[in-house]
Design an enzyme around this catalytic site. Structure first.
Site: not given
Ligand SMILES: Nc1ccn([C@@H]2O[C@H](COP(=O)(O)O)[C@@H](O)[C@H]2O)c(=O)n1
Ligand code: MG
Length: 270
Positions: A22, A24, A66, A134, A183, A208
């Protein structure tokens, strides 16, 4: 169990390994000096329009949903789609130019986890594929790893990508929308990529969120999967769910020290 998986992966060698991660809050830091670091969505919203980030991205409303492990994925999925769609529409409304992205990343405090250089370089050195799945914004993510000098040829990214019009202005997001809990579906939409990697049945998976656990579901003949989970937030409430699902749980660890130690051990002398 962990020792056995590591032993099996080491015996098979780096030629049989792939890393699925992943982005973020897994490859990037969750916090620095007590402050939360931005995600790829918020990096651009934060840098380009702070007002929108605070007032309209609604992180305060959707993020607790989430990470609420008492709610089922089925209950959370429509709300995640709603959140992502709102955020993407907001970005499209701002008429962001392609050239503004690099600048936004340069000016943001986008931080890969401590030890990222060793992590990316070791994988490159041993030609171990790194697949990044991601639900963030792919264009930003790529800019972050490029900016840090680690976008090596062994890195592949699956994410939400922007579409630009003929003037180079953001006009839409490409389908399908990837959010935290689908995913697996997007992994299954890339059979070609996974087909090429079928001869690498050993997987180091980094995530995470509990949604990240499905990232390796596109690998049909997986033999040994070591799942490492970063538990960044609401640690007490979520510990037992993480311990039940991940093989190794790293609590409030802002580094890649553990994955790096495992990768060094697996590839030692190879
Ligand atoms: N509007 C949004 C939507 C989602 N998020 C955060 O991004 C993360 C997704 O990225 P990964 O690389 O972890 O898959 C997710 O966990 C959300 O908390 C955001 O900040 N704003
Ligand atoms: Mg993440």
């Amino acid at each position: 169990k962990v020792e056995k998986i590591i032993h099996n992966i080491r015996s098979a060698g780096p030629g049989k390994l792939q890393v699925i991660s992943d982005f973020d809050m897994t490859l990037t830091r969750f916090a620095y000096n007590g402050n939360r670091c931005p995600t790829t969505h918020s990096k651009i919203l934060f840098n380009i329009l702070i007002y929108i980030y605070i007032k309209k991205n609604k992180i305060g409303h959707y993020y607790p949903i989430e990470i609420d492990d008492t709610r089922s994925v089925e209950e959370k999925t429509p709300l995640m789609v709603e959140w992502w769609t709102k955020a993407h529409n907001l970005l499209v409304e701002q008429q962001i130019g392609k050239d503004q992205l690099a600048e936004a990343v340069r000016e943001s405090n986008a931080m890969l986890r401590e030890g990222y250089q060793g992590f990316f370089d070791l994988l490159k050195h041993h030609s171990i594929p790194l697949l990044i799945f991601s639900a963030g914004v792919g264009d930003i993510l790529e800019e972050v790893i490029r900016h840090n000098g680690v976008f090596h040829p062994n890195v592949r990214v699956f994410s939400n990508y922007m579409e630009y019009n003929e003037k180079g202005v953001l006009c839409a997001f490409k389908e399908p929308l990837i959010h935290t809990f689908n995913k697996k579906e997007s992994a299954l939409l890339n059979p070609d990529m996974f087909g090429q990697l079928q001869d690498r049945p050993n997987i180091l998976l980094l995530g995470d969120s509990l949604g990240d656990l499905t990232m390796a579901d596109g690998i049909q003949n997986a033999q040994n999967i070591l799942r490492i989970g970063y538990l960044n937030d609401k640690v007490e409430e979520r510990r037992s769910a993480y311990v039940d699902s991940y093989d190794i749980v790293l609590e409030k660890d802002e580094t890649l020290e553990v994955p790096n130690a495992i990768l060094n051990y697996i590839t030692e002398g190879k």
